[in-house]
Design a protein around this motif. Structure first.
Motif, PDB file in Angstrom:
ATOM      1  N   TYR A  32      24.963  25.401  21.867  1.00  0.00           N
ATOM      2  CA  TYR A  32      26.659  25.690  21.747  1.00  0.00           C
ATOM      3  C   TYR A  32      26.897  26.860  22.406  1.00  0.00           C
ATOM      4  O   TYR A  32      28.303  26.643  22.762  1.00  0.00           O
ATOM      5  CB  TYR A  32      26.874  25.610  20.313  1.00  0.00           C
ATOM      6  CG  TYR A  32      26.535  24.231  19.735  1.00  0.00           C
ATOM      7  CD1 TYR A  32      27.145  23.090  20.216  1.00  0.00           C
ATOM      8  CD2 TYR A  32      26.098  24.002  18.489  1.00  0.00           C
ATOM      9  CE1 TYR A  32      26.952  21.675  19.532  1.00  0.00           C
ATOM     10  CE2 TYR A  32      25.628  22.918  17.947  1.00  0.00           C
ATOM     11  CZ  TYR A  32      26.103  21.642  18.591  1.00  0.00           C
ATOM     12  OH  TYR A  32      26.214  20.453  17.960  1.00  0.00           O
ATOM     13  N   ALA A  33      26.311  27.871  22.393  1.00  0.00           N
ATOM     14  CA  ALA A  33      26.689  29.223  23.011  1.00  0.00           C
ATOM     15  C   ALA A  33      27.049  29.158  24.401  1.00  0.00           C
ATOM     16  O   ALA A  33      28.156  29.643  24.971  1.00  0.00           O
ATOM     17  CB  ALA A  33      25.748  30.352  22.669  1.00  0.00           C
ATOM     18  N   GLN A  34      26.189  28.205  25.126  1.00  0.00           N
ATOM     19  CA  GLN A  34      26.171  28.275  26.709  1.00  0.00           C
ATOM     20  C   GLN A  34      26.995  27.044  27.170  1.00  0.00           C
ATOM     21  O   GLN A  34      26.939  26.845  28.217  1.00  0.00           O
ATOM     22  CB  GLN A  34      25.016  28.296  27.239  1.00  0.00           C
ATOM     23  CG  GLN A  34      23.890  27.296  26.980  1.00  0.00           C
ATOM     24  CD  GLN A  34      24.087  25.994  27.708  1.00  0.00           C
ATOM     25  OE1 GLN A  34      23.980  26.203  29.062  1.00  0.00           O
ATOM     26  NE2 GLN A  34      23.893  25.136  27.071  1.00  0.00           N
ATOM     27  N   LEU A  35      27.366  26.269  26.138  1.00  0.00           N
ATOM     28  CA  LEU A  35      28.120  25.046  26.498  1.00  0.00           C
ATOM     29  C   LEU A  35      29.188  25.028  27.537  1.00  0.00           C
ATOM     30  O   LEU A  35      29.357  24.140  28.540  1.00  0.00           O
ATOM     31  CB  LEU A  35      28.622  24.343  25.229  1.00  0.00           C
ATOM     32  CG  LEU A  35      29.125  23.018  25.266  1.00  0.00           C
ATOM     33  CD1 LEU A  35      27.681  21.860  25.628  1.00  0.00           C
ATOM     34  CD2 LEU A  35      29.588  22.136  23.981  1.00  0.00           C
ATOM     35  N   GLY A  36      30.086  25.937  27.546  1.00  0.00           N
ATOM     36  CA  GLY A  36      31.196  26.179  28.598  1.00  0.00           C
ATOM     37  C   GLY A  36      30.766  26.628  29.671  1.00  0.00           C
ATOM     38  O   GLY A  36      31.815  26.690  30.673  1.00  0.00           O
ATOM     39  N   GLU A  37      29.587  27.201  29.783  1.00  0.00           N
ATOM     40  CA  GLU A  37      28.967  27.724  31.014  1.00  0.00           C
ATOM     41  C   GLU A  37      28.394  26.759  32.031  1.00  0.00           C
ATOM     42  O   GLU A  37      28.080  27.125  33.228  1.00  0.00           O
ATOM     43  CB  GLU A  37      28.173  29.105  30.744  1.00  0.00           C
ATOM     44  CG  GLU A  37      29.063  30.147  29.908  1.00  0.00           C
ATOM     45  CD  GLU A  37      27.884  31.108  29.346  1.00  0.00           C
ATOM     46  OE1 GLU A  37      26.474  31.091  29.920  1.00  0.00           O
ATOM     47  OE2 GLU A  37      28.261  32.009  28.686  1.00  0.00           O
ATOM     48  N   GLY A  38      27.958  25.792  31.555  1.00  0.00           N
ATOM     49  CA  GLY A  38      27.424  24.543  32.474  1.00  0.00           C
ATOM     50  C   GLY A  38      26.150  25.061  32.803  1.00  0.00           C
ATOM     51  O   GLY A  38      25.634  24.537  33.806  1.00  0.00           O
ATOM     52  N   TYR A  42      19.260  24.615  27.608  1.00  0.00           N
ATOM     53  CA  TYR A  42      19.041  24.395  26.271  1.00  0.00           C
ATOM     54  C   TYR A  42      19.051  22.719  26.020  1.00  0.00           C
ATOM     55  O   TYR A  42      20.136  22.016  26.679  1.00  0.00           O
ATOM     56  CB  TYR A  42      19.776  25.103  25.102  1.00  0.00           C
ATOM     57  CG  TYR A  42      19.596  26.551  25.139  1.00  0.00           C
ATOM     58  CD1 TYR A  42      18.395  26.990  24.537  1.00  0.00           C
ATOM     59  CD2 TYR A  42      20.658  27.331  25.723  1.00  0.00           C
ATOM     60  CE1 TYR A  42      18.100  28.468  24.607  1.00  0.00           C
ATOM     61  CE2 TYR A  42      20.413  28.700  25.885  1.00  0.00           C
ATOM     62  CZ  TYR A  42      19.243  29.318  25.025  1.00  0.00           C
ATOM     63  OH  TYR A  42      18.803  30.721  25.027  1.00  0.00           O
ATOM     64  N   VAL A  43      18.403  22.363  25.325  1.00  0.00           N
ATOM     65  CA  VAL A  43      18.234  21.002  24.819  1.00  0.00           C
ATOM     66  C   VAL A  43      19.456  20.663  23.951  1.00  0.00           C
ATOM     67  O   VAL A  43      19.303  21.275  22.790  1.00  0.00           O
ATOM     68  CB  VAL A  43      16.775  20.360  24.292  1.00  0.00           C
ATOM     69  CG1 VAL A  43      16.977  18.897  24.048  1.00  0.00           C
ATOM     70  CG2 VAL A  43      15.615  20.563  25.250  1.00  0.00           C
ATOM     71  N   PRO A  44      20.360  19.617  23.955  1.00  0.00           N
ATOM     72  CA  PRO A  44      21.391  19.493  23.053  1.00  0.00           C
ATOM     73  C   PRO A  44      20.663  18.922  21.710  1.00  0.00           C
ATOM     74  O   PRO A  44      19.721  18.418  21.715  1.00  0.00           O
ATOM     75  CB  PRO A  44      22.425  18.528  23.700  1.00  0.00           C
ATOM     76  CG  PRO A  44      21.692  17.679  24.677  1.00  0.00           C
ATOM     77  CD  PRO A  44      20.650  18.831  24.979  1.00  0.00           C
ATOM     78  N   PRO A  45      21.471  18.910  20.678  1.00  0.00           N
ATOM     79  CA  PRO A  45      21.106  18.122  19.436  1.00  0.00           C
ATOM     80  C   PRO A  45      20.617  16.659  19.626  1.00  0.00           C
ATOM     81  O   PRO A  45      21.365  16.014  20.315  1.00  0.00           O
ATOM     82  CB  PRO A  45      22.320  18.221  18.593  1.00  0.00           C
ATOM     83  CG  PRO A  45      23.108  19.371  19.088  1.00  0.00           C
ATOM     84  CD  PRO A  45      23.083  19.381  20.500  1.00  0.00           C
TER      85      PRO A  45
END
Length: 89
Positions: A32-38, A42-45
């Motif tokens: 979730y922390a790196q979500l906007g960075e593309g 990390y593996v999503p939920p």
């Protein structure tokens, strides 16, 4: 919501459950922390849940057998090293 009885059927001890859930929750939090960075590091939920808390999501994943820990081979390596790429091993 994951029940403790269901969770204990998936792992061999409470310590293992706590360790596995904590490591996966950190990975979800990192996602979730790196979500906007593309970056996509990390593996999503792996499950859909009403909760948005990383620990609750991790416990639900364990309950639904989406993730599982492996037993230690007894050679000193971390059996949960596959999560979050631990460099301890």
């Amino acid at each position: 919501m994951a029940r403790i009885d269901d969770l204990m059927d998936k792992v061999d001890s409470k310590f293992h459950l706590v360790h596995l859930a904590a490591k996966r929750a950190r990975e979800i939090n990192g996602y979730y922390a790196q979500l906007g960075e593309g970056l996509g590091q990390y593996v999503p939920p792996l499950v859909q849940t009403a909760s948005n808390k990383p620990l609750s999501i991790a416990l639900e994943e364990i309950s639904q057998a989406k993730i599982e820990g492996v037993e230690s081979a007894g050679d000193g390596t971390d059996p949960l090293a596959f999560i979050e790429g631990d460099e301890q091993a």
